[in-house]
Design a protein around this motif. Structure first.
Motif, short mmCIF file in Angstrom:
data_model
loop_
_atom_site.label_atom_id
_atom_site.label_comp_id
_atom_site.label_asym_id
_atom_site.label_seq_id
_atom_site.Cartn_x
_atom_site.Cartn_y
_atom_site.Cartn_z
N LEU A 1 0.83 -1.21 0.00
CA LEU A 1 0.00 0.00 0.00
C LEU A 1 0.86 1.26 0.00
CD1 LEU A 1 -2.84 -1.03 2.49
CD2 LEU A 1 -2.92 -0.97 -0.03
N GLY A 2 2.11 1.14 0.41
CA GLY A 2 3.02 2.28 0.42
C GLY A 2 3.86 2.42 -0.84
N TRP A 3 3.65 1.54 -1.81
CA TRP A 3 4.44 1.57 -3.04
C TRP A 3 3.76 2.41 -4.10
CZ3 TRP A 3 5.63 -4.35 -3.84
CH2 TRP A 3 6.43 -4.80 -2.78
N ASP A 4 4.58 3.05 -4.92
CA ASP A 4 4.11 3.83 -6.06
C ASP A 4 4.62 3.18 -7.35
OD1 ASP A 4 2.93 5.93 -4.47
OD2 ASP A 4 4.97 6.64 -4.06
N LEU A 5 4.09 3.63 -8.48
CA LEU A 5 4.63 3.18 -9.76
C LEU A 5 6.11 3.56 -9.80
CD1 LEU A 5 1.80 4.18 -12.27
CD2 LEU A 5 2.39 1.88 -11.49
N GLY A 6 6.93 2.64 -10.30
CA GLY A 6 8.37 2.88 -10.35
C GLY A 6 9.12 2.37 -9.13
N GLN A 7 8.38 2.01 -8.07
CA GLN A 7 9.03 1.46 -6.87
C GLN A 7 9.78 0.18 -7.24
OE1 GLN A 7 8.87 2.24 -3.22
NE2 GLN A 7 10.54 0.77 -3.39
N ARG A 8 11.00 0.08 -6.78
CA ARG A 8 11.79 -1.13 -7.01
C ARG A 8 11.75 -1.97 -5.74
NH1 ARG A 8 16.46 0.31 -11.30
NH2 ARG A 8 14.96 1.01 -12.87
N VAL A 9 11.62 -3.30 -5.94
CA VAL A 9 11.47 -4.22 -4.83
C VAL A 9 12.23 -5.51 -5.10
CG1 VAL A 9 9.19 -3.29 -4.28
CG2 VAL A 9 9.36 -5.29 -5.72
N MET A 10 12.41 -6.28 -4.05
CA MET A 10 13.05 -7.59 -4.15
C MET A 10 12.05 -8.65 -3.70
SD MET A 10 16.28 -7.05 -5.08
CE MET A 10 17.01 -8.63 -4.72
N VAL A 11 12.27 -9.86 -4.20
CA VAL A 11 11.53 -11.02 -3.74
C VAL A 11 12.51 -11.88 -2.96
CG1 VAL A 11 10.31 -13.11 -4.45
CG2 VAL A 11 9.90 -10.95 -5.66
N GLU A 12 12.14 -12.22 -1.73
CA GLU A 12 13.04 -13.02 -0.89
C GLU A 12 13.45 -14.30 -1.62
OE1 GLU A 12 12.17 -15.34 3.07
OE2 GLU A 12 12.32 -13.18 3.48
N ARG B 1 -6.10 -3.50 -4.18
CA ARG B 1 -5.03 -2.90 -4.97
C ARG B 1 -4.20 -4.01 -5.60
NH1 ARG B 1 0.11 0.97 -3.36
NH2 ARG B 1 0.03 2.15 -5.31
N PHE B 2 -4.02 -3.91 -6.90
CA PHE B 2 -3.23 -4.85 -7.67
C PHE B 2 -2.05 -4.09 -8.26
CE2 PHE B 2 -7.52 -6.43 -7.65
CZ PHE B 2 -7.39 -7.80 -7.47
N LEU B 3 -0.84 -4.60 -8.07
CA LEU B 3 0.35 -4.01 -8.65
C LEU B 3 1.04 -5.08 -9.48
CD1 LEU B 3 1.85 -2.17 -5.53
CD2 LEU B 3 0.43 -1.20 -7.35
N SER B 4 1.39 -4.74 -10.72
CA SER B 4 2.16 -5.69 -11.52
C SER B 4 3.63 -5.32 -11.44
CB SER B 4 1.68 -5.71 -12.96
OG SER B 4 1.82 -4.47 -13.58
N LEU B 5 4.46 -6.37 -11.37
CA LEU B 5 5.90 -6.21 -11.20
C LEU B 5 6.61 -6.81 -12.40
CD1 LEU B 5 6.20 -7.32 -7.47
CD2 LEU B 5 5.97 -5.01 -8.34
N ALA B 6 7.63 -6.10 -12.88
CA ALA B 6 8.43 -6.58 -14.00
C ALA B 6 9.89 -6.55 -13.58
CB ALA B 6 8.23 -5.68 -15.23
#
Length: 165
Positions: A97-108, A151-156
């Protein structure tokens, strides 16, 4: 004495609000929690990307285990819909919920950096078809606090950790 009266009054106000307007209380407290966690991350780990844990596949039973992972929802498996991983907002899903478009993230467990490339909101219990055409590799989902919205966010993927600027 005065402080005690003020604190009791404040407590009674919160109790009344939670009885008469539970969704509003849920929204306000959830929004505060998300903001505080986002600020803590920026203060204490500014150079670290947020990390999520993807869990196994399943349905509502697995989602309700509330183990801190995002469950791959088998009920969302239809043509033209990316794999979907969901977590209840009060079980760790609220991190998105705190992420915006362009936010970069990792998957454990992965060294790939992902970026939020698309966002959709739907009413709770909407048809899966509302997600057709979203781009990316997979989606993450949670519900907004105190609202009838998801809220749905797609990650690439954008590259391996350490090689992405």
């Amino acid at each position: 004495m005065f402080a005690s009266v003020v604190l009791v009054g404040l407590g009674m106000s919160f109790l009344s609000a939670s009885v008469f307007a539970p969704d509003l209380v849920d929204k306000v407290t959830g929004d505060v929690k998300v903001s505080v966690l986002k600020q803590f991350h920026q203060i204490f780990a500014p150079d670290e990307l947020p990390t999520i844990r993807l869990g196994g596949e399943g349905g509502m039973v697995e989602l309700d285990h509330c183990d801190g992972t995002f469950t791959e929802m088998v009920s969302y498996r239809i043509d033209d819909v990316l794999p979907l991983f969901a977590a209840h907002n009060n079980c760790g899903g609220d991190v998105i919920l705190g992420w915006d478009l362009g936010q970069r993230v990792m998957v454990e467990g992965s060294d790939v950096v992902y970026e939020v490339v698309e966002e959709r909101h739907t009413p709770k219990w909407s048809n899966v078809e509302a997600l057709v055409g979203m781009t990316g590799e997979f989606m993450v989902q949670t519900c907004f606090y105190g609202e009838n919205r998801m809220r749905f966010l797609s990650l690439a993927p954008v590259g391996p950790a350490g090689s992405v600027d």
